[in-house]
Write an enzyme that holds these catalytic residues in place. Sequence first.
Site, PDB file in Angstrom:
ATOM      1  N   THR A 167       0.904  -1.234   0.169  1.00 62.76           N
ATOM      2  CA  THR A 167      -0.122  -0.037   0.104  1.00 62.76           C
ATOM      3  C   THR A 167       0.700   1.221   0.044  1.00 62.76           C
ATOM      4  OG1 THR A 167      -0.275  -0.254   2.343  1.00 62.76           O
ATOM      5  CG2 THR A 167      -1.893  -1.020   0.988  1.00 62.76           C
TER       6      THR A 167
ATOM      7  N   LYS B  57       3.880  -6.864   3.974  1.00 67.28           N
ATOM      8  CA  LYS B  57       3.925  -5.533   3.707  1.00 67.28           C
ATOM      9  C   LYS B  57       3.351  -5.082   4.876  1.00 67.28           C
ATOM     10  CE  LYS B  57       0.432  -3.577   3.383  1.00 67.28           C
ATOM     11  NZ  LYS B  57      -0.327  -2.469   4.271  1.00 67.28           N
TER      12      LYS B  57
ATOM     13  N   THR C 114      -1.954  -3.307  10.403  1.00 62.18           N
ATOM     14  CA  THR C 114      -1.732  -3.069   8.767  1.00 62.18           C
ATOM     15  C   THR C 114      -0.712  -3.889   8.311  1.00 62.18           C
ATOM     16  OG1 THR C 114      -2.296  -1.450   7.203  1.00 62.18           O
ATOM     17  CG2 THR C 114      -0.575  -0.912   8.425  1.00 62.18           C
TER      18      THR C 114
ATOM     19  N   ASN D 255      -0.149  10.608   5.791  1.00 61.35           N
ATOM     20  CA  ASN D 255      -1.463  10.152   6.391  1.00 61.35           C
ATOM     21  C   ASN D 255      -2.443  11.091   6.361  1.00 61.35           C
ATOM     22  OD1 ASN D 255      -1.199   7.181   7.997  1.00 61.35           O
ATOM     23  ND2 ASN D 255       0.670   8.358   8.277  1.00 61.35           N
TER      24      ASN D 255
ATOM     25  N   THR E 282      -7.506  11.022   0.181  1.00 59.04           N
ATOM     26  CA  THR E 282      -7.913  11.793  -0.986  1.00 59.04           C
ATOM     27  C   THR E 282      -6.750  12.051  -1.994  1.00 59.04           C
ATOM     28  OG1 THR E 282      -7.093  13.475   0.591  1.00 59.04           O
ATOM     29  CG2 THR E 282      -9.445  13.129   0.533  1.00 59.04           C
TER      30      THR E 282
END
Length: 397
Positions: free
Chosen positions: A147, A173, A184, A392, A397
């Site tokens: 990611t 990851k 995560t 972050n 967006t």
Amino acid sequence: MKVVEGNIASPLGFSADGLHAGFKKKKLDFGWIVSEVPASVAGVYTTNKVIAAPLLVTKASVQKEGKMQAIVVNSGVANSCTGQKGLEDAKEMQALTATKLGIAPDLVGIASTGVIGDFLPMAVLKKGLSKLVVNGNSHDFAKAILTTDTKEKTIAVTDYFGKDEVTMAGVAKGSGMIHPNMATMLAFITCDANISSETLQLALSKNVETTFNQITIDGDTSTNDMVLVMANGCTKNKEILPETPAFDQFCQMLSFVMTDLAKKIAQDGEGATKLIEVKAEGVANELDARMIAKTIVGSSLVKTAIFGEDPNWGRIIAAVGYAGADISVDQIDISLGDIPVMVASSPVDFDEEDMADVMQADTIRISVNLHSGSSSAKAWGCDLSYDYVKINALYRT
């Protein structure tokens, strides 16, 4: 044990593939790992009370079947906090993969990572799945699961068990929202050793506390983290059993792979410029040593000082004091690199130019000795930079 060139498909009987399906705009975002035969499997999962749908499905299958033959992963969409539809989509993701491979659904593990709250685009998933192939581009799997990571994280090692050469490989990851007890973070380990699922789970549980659970990036714990280990027995070595020299050797091999991946995750923290390694030693017990090391490496004040290349050891001793360990504070030594800054709980002078060389390095090693026991532990993290906030603040967006 020998580190070798390879990837997650290096062990006998494994293959992998990765590609761009459309979960993300351009980057690779979909992949799988496939074993020729059902493999023994072990897993550990997020400690967050909010658990993403893919983890619920995978954990249930592991507990039901005790075997796994494939793992399919998408990045870009976490399928977390998506209610009943998210759970149904996760089950369909599993079922579609099983149908393509001609195996039972419970032999398929699934994982998703990315933005929380978005539904899986099932049309994209189906299109991507139609393009995945067995014996595909195994190097691309490591790219497809990323990611905000800036680099792939892989390792492969071999070792002999008697006359049989066993290969173990790992891929991971993780970049932000990494905190002790994972998060995560996705990590997958393959191995061609002959070992039961029960013994494999014992080995994984034994090693996770001192590896993946000793890294921290930003104090957040996600909903999607998971570690899965598959061992398919294709080497046909004598079965590895608990409480044997072979089991100890296997655990050392697994610990090496997990530690390497953990450090690579810490080094690739969002916006990171430096890896921080903390060693706490001379502690009464291992749990306290792990708590102290994790608290230091997780301190925002320590992390920002490291980013600023400021040898502010006062922040380190403060973290020792609030780590929650039962300690004596009268004989503490602290060093940055090989330069002592505190001896017997008193400050010592150091050469500023020598210290500048230490603080400018890519890896900052902090040593804390409490002189109150024989236990020690390490923890890994990264500095906290301006870019962390930028990444972050703009993630969605």
